[in-house]
Enzyme design. Structure first.
Site, short mmCIF file in Angstrom:
data_model
loop_
_atom_site.label_atom_id
_atom_site.label_comp_id
_atom_site.label_asym_id
_atom_site.label_seq_id
_atom_site.Cartn_x
_atom_site.Cartn_y
_atom_site.Cartn_z
N HIS A 1 0.85 -1.20 0.00
CA HIS A 1 0.00 0.00 0.00
C HIS A 1 0.88 1.25 0.00
O HIS A 1 1.99 1.22 0.53
CB HIS A 1 -0.91 -0.03 1.24
CG HIS A 1 -1.85 1.12 1.31
ND1 HIS A 1 -1.46 2.36 1.80
CD2 HIS A 1 -3.14 1.25 0.91
CE1 HIS A 1 -2.50 3.18 1.70
NE2 HIS A 1 -3.52 2.53 1.16
N ASP B 1 -11.12 1.99 -1.13
CA ASP B 1 -10.22 2.84 -0.35
C ASP B 1 -10.98 3.64 0.71
O ASP B 1 -10.67 4.78 1.00
CB ASP B 1 -9.39 3.77 -1.24
CG ASP B 1 -8.07 4.16 -0.59
OD1 ASP B 1 -7.70 3.54 0.42
OD2 ASP B 1 -7.43 5.10 -1.07
C1 1DF Z 1 -5.28 8.97 1.44
C2 1DF Z 1 -5.46 8.11 0.37
C3 1DF Z 1 -4.83 8.46 2.65
C4 1DF Z 1 -5.15 6.76 0.49
C5 1DF Z 1 -4.54 7.11 2.77
O1 1DF Z 1 -4.05 6.56 3.91
C6 1DF Z 1 -4.78 6.23 1.71
C7 1DF Z 1 -5.57 10.39 1.31
C8 1DF Z 1 -3.50 7.44 4.90
O2 1DF Z 1 -6.37 10.75 0.43
O3 1DF Z 1 -5.01 11.18 2.08
O4 1DF Z 1 -4.66 4.93 1.90
N1 1DF Z 1 -5.20 5.96 -0.68
O5 1DF Z 1 -4.83 4.78 -0.69
O6 1DF Z 1 -5.46 6.53 -1.79
MN MN Z 2 -5.43 3.32 0.55
#
Ligand code: 1DF
Ligand code: MN
Length: 348
Positions: free
Chosen positions: A185, A311
């Site tokens: 991730h 997500d």
């Molecule tokens: C965000 C996006 C934050 C994802 C995430 O974990 C995350 C974000 C802190 O938009 O700040 O897992 N993502 O996977 O796109």
């Molecule tokens: Mn994510």
């Protein structure tokens, strides 16, 4: 899991949670300014989510910590039958080793308990502390054998270190031996690469996550991890963090570099770079609910390599589910996309 009238279950595979204890630790680190020098990405990301009050940050923080009624109500409202839940980024990986080990254990116990309460709605992945690879390998085994968890979550770099370093390979050895996938991730870019992204506000999910995580997977491939662990399965979100678009160039330029002996450490691989991406890697649609890109990935990686993710709670948008229901696919293909690939990969 039972079927529905729609003909397929929607299984979302990159869904996040956070123990309240972890949020408290993050707040404390940020208050004391500990992380700001060592990891500007953590400061930027969790400084925003812990320090900024807005509808988005409050929703995200509330739902990250919910493994019960509110999460299930959100799933019902968007037609998500089942979530594969994992510890949010950067998880334990920003912590000192002792705290990281304790937090991984606590997170896995909390997640396993929620899965026991709601077995049809939730599955979980095992969090680890890569800072202690031998302990991580044992935790993968505990997660798999004792807690009933279905894979491993790693949030890209660990304090600037990448998993192509053989010191981490006990993690891959354990995952391969148990046939349990490793979900790589995103994390914010490591301190050595974040500068120009952060200057422009591009360090987070908008782009920096993908740069960091795509590069990380590429380092894992070119270091020969899949030659050493040929049955290792890895999962990446965001439609493969752009790598599917690069398949031709990666093969061409990797071959050219190796043949020329450009980097003494860059050894020939048993397969083409693109073969590892097709044969050892699965990609999810987290944050990328866009038909042209999804159809492209199905074409170049194979239809059984592309699976659904939302997500949640970072990306909670009912119209994105509709967009993916309306992909130009038969209902049999939609079932592969939303349901059976996840069931087979994670042994749900
Ligand atoms: C965000 C996006 C934050 C994802 C995430 O974990 C995350 C974000 C802190 O938009 O700040 O897992 N993502 O996977 O796109
Ligand atoms: Mn994510």
């Amino acid at each position: 899991m039972s079927d529905t009238t729609r003909g397929y279950l929607r299984i979302a595979t990159e869904e996040a949670f956070a123990p309240p204890e972890l949020i408290t630790l993050y707040r404390d680190m940020l208050d004391r300014g500990i992380a700001s020098h060592g990891d500007p990405g953590f400061q930027s990301l969790m400084g925003f989510y812990t320090g900024h009050r807005s509808e988005r940050t409050e929703f995200v923080f509330d739902r990250l910590q919910d493994l019960g009624a509110a999460r299930i109500a959100d799933m019902d409202a968007t037609g998500i039958d089942h979530q594969v839940i994992s510890l949010t980024s950067p998880g334990t990986q920003i912590l000192g080793t002792a705290d990281a080990v304790a937090m991984a254990t606590l997170a896995n116990d909390q997640l396993a308990e929620a899965v026991r309460r709601h077995p049809d709605r939730f599955s979980g992945l095992t969090a680890i502390a890569p800072q202690d690879p031998e302990h991580a390998a044992k935790e993968i085994e505990r997660g798999h054998r004792e807690l009933g968890l279905k894979g491993v979550i790693i949030n890209s770099h660990t304090q600037g270190e990448y998993l192509d370093d053989p010191k981490f390979w006990a993690i891959f050895e354990a995952a391969e031996a148990l046939d349990t996938p490793v979900y790589l991730h995103p994390n914010t870019p490591s301190p050595r690469m974040i500068g120009p992204l952060l200057d422009a506000g591009l360090d987070g999910a908008i782009y920096g996550f993908g740069v960091e995580t795509g590069m990380h997977l590429l380092r894992i491939i070119t270091a020969g991890v899949f030659d050493r662990f040929p049955r290792l399965k890895m999962v990446v979100g965001h439609l493969g963090e752009a790598l599917p678009f690069w398949l031709y160039r990666l093969d061409y330029m990797h071959g050219a570099s190796v043949r020329a002996g450009r980097y003494p450490f860059m050894k020939p691989l048993e397969r083409n770079v693109s073969d590892y991406l097709r044969e050892n890697v699965w990609v999810t649609t987290s944050g990328m609910p866009w038909a042209p890109a999804i159809m492209f990935c199905r074409e170049v990686l194979g239809p059984e390599r592309v699976l659904y993710a939302m997500d949640y709670p970072y990306q909670y948008a009912p119209d994105e589910v509709t967009a993916q229901d309306n992909l130009p696919l038969s209902s049999a293909d939609l079932k592969v996309f939303y349901q059976t690939t996840a069931e087979e990969l994670f042994h749900l």
